[in-house]
Motif scaffolding. Structure first.
Motif, short mmCIF file in Angstrom:
data_model
loop_
_atom_site.label_atom_id
_atom_site.label_comp_id
_atom_site.label_asym_id
_atom_site.label_seq_id
_atom_site.Cartn_x
_atom_site.Cartn_y
_atom_site.Cartn_z
N ALA A 1 77.34 73.07 19.17
CA ALA A 1 78.68 72.48 19.02
C ALA A 1 78.58 70.98 18.77
N SER B 1 89.13 59.76 17.02
CA SER B 1 89.99 60.93 17.03
C SER B 1 90.59 61.21 18.42
N GLU C 1 91.93 67.72 22.76
CA GLU C 1 92.84 68.51 21.94
C GLU C 1 94.10 68.77 22.77
N PHE D 1 95.21 71.73 25.20
CA PHE D 1 94.08 72.63 25.38
C PHE D 1 92.93 72.01 26.19
N LYS D 2 92.46 70.82 25.79
CA LYS D 2 91.27 70.25 26.43
C LYS D 2 91.40 68.75 26.61
N ALA E 1 82.97 69.37 21.32
CA ALA E 1 84.17 69.59 20.52
C ALA E 1 84.46 71.09 20.52
N THR E 2 85.52 71.48 21.19
CA THR E 2 85.91 72.88 21.31
C THR E 2 87.29 73.05 20.73
N GLU E 3 87.45 73.98 19.83
CA GLU E 3 88.76 74.25 19.25
C GLU E 3 89.50 75.26 20.10
N SER E 4 90.80 75.09 20.20
CA SER E 4 91.60 76.04 20.96
C SER E 4 91.69 77.35 20.18
N ASP F 1 93.46 80.73 18.60
CA ASP F 1 94.80 80.88 18.04
C ASP F 1 95.71 81.53 19.09
#
Length: 146
Positions: free
Chosen positions: A2, A11, A111, A114-115, A129-132, A134
């Motif tokens: 990741a 960001s 995010e 989420f995070k 970096a972790t995406e939430s 869907d």
């Protein structure tokens, strides 16, 4: 592997919050200012990175006033929803810092919704970096957790 981002990455948004006492036992809580509330979903369980660990926390509205609060860091989403069911790691994280009641704590918005990351002022940290997921996957996960 990741991607990793640092707490000073462009960001990320950093919200200066306050470490406060909660209840008769002076348990710690993080008070997020009212003008930053839109970045923190009321009543939702989110991921919070503190130190070398990723926890779950429930974002709450305070009983009086505006803003948001983080009252605990837990191992699982279920424990975050039902704090009596798990160990609160907020105190142990604080023991490894120099932050005292009434002082600032930084909350990095990795995010929104989420995070988040929790750190003491002046410290630079790195986050995975972790995406939430869907919405449909998140809904399934919440049902399974309950």
């Amino acid at each position: 592997m990741a991607d990793r981002i640092s707490s000073d990455h462009s960001s990320l948004t950093t919200v200066r919050s306050t470490l406060a006492r909660s209840g008769g036992l002076d348990r710690p809580k993080v008070e997020i200012p009212a003008d930053e509330s839109d970045r923190f979903p009321d009543g939702e369980v989110v991921r919070v990175v503190a130190g070398d660990h990723e926890y779950r926390a429930r974002i709450e509205s305070p009983l009086t006033g505006d803003g948001r609060e983080i009252r605990g860091l837990y191992e699982t989403p279920s424990a975050a929803r039902n704090p009596g069911d798990g160990e609160n790691h907020l105190s142990s994280w604080l023991a490894d810092t120099t932050v005292e009641f009434g002082q600032s704590v930084l909350v990095d918005v990795i995010e929104a919704g989420f995070k988040y990351g929790l750190r003491e002022p002046g410290q630079r940290v790195f986050y995975e970096a972790t995406e939430s997921p869907d919405d449909s996957l998140a809904s399934i996960a919440e049902q399974l957790d309950e």
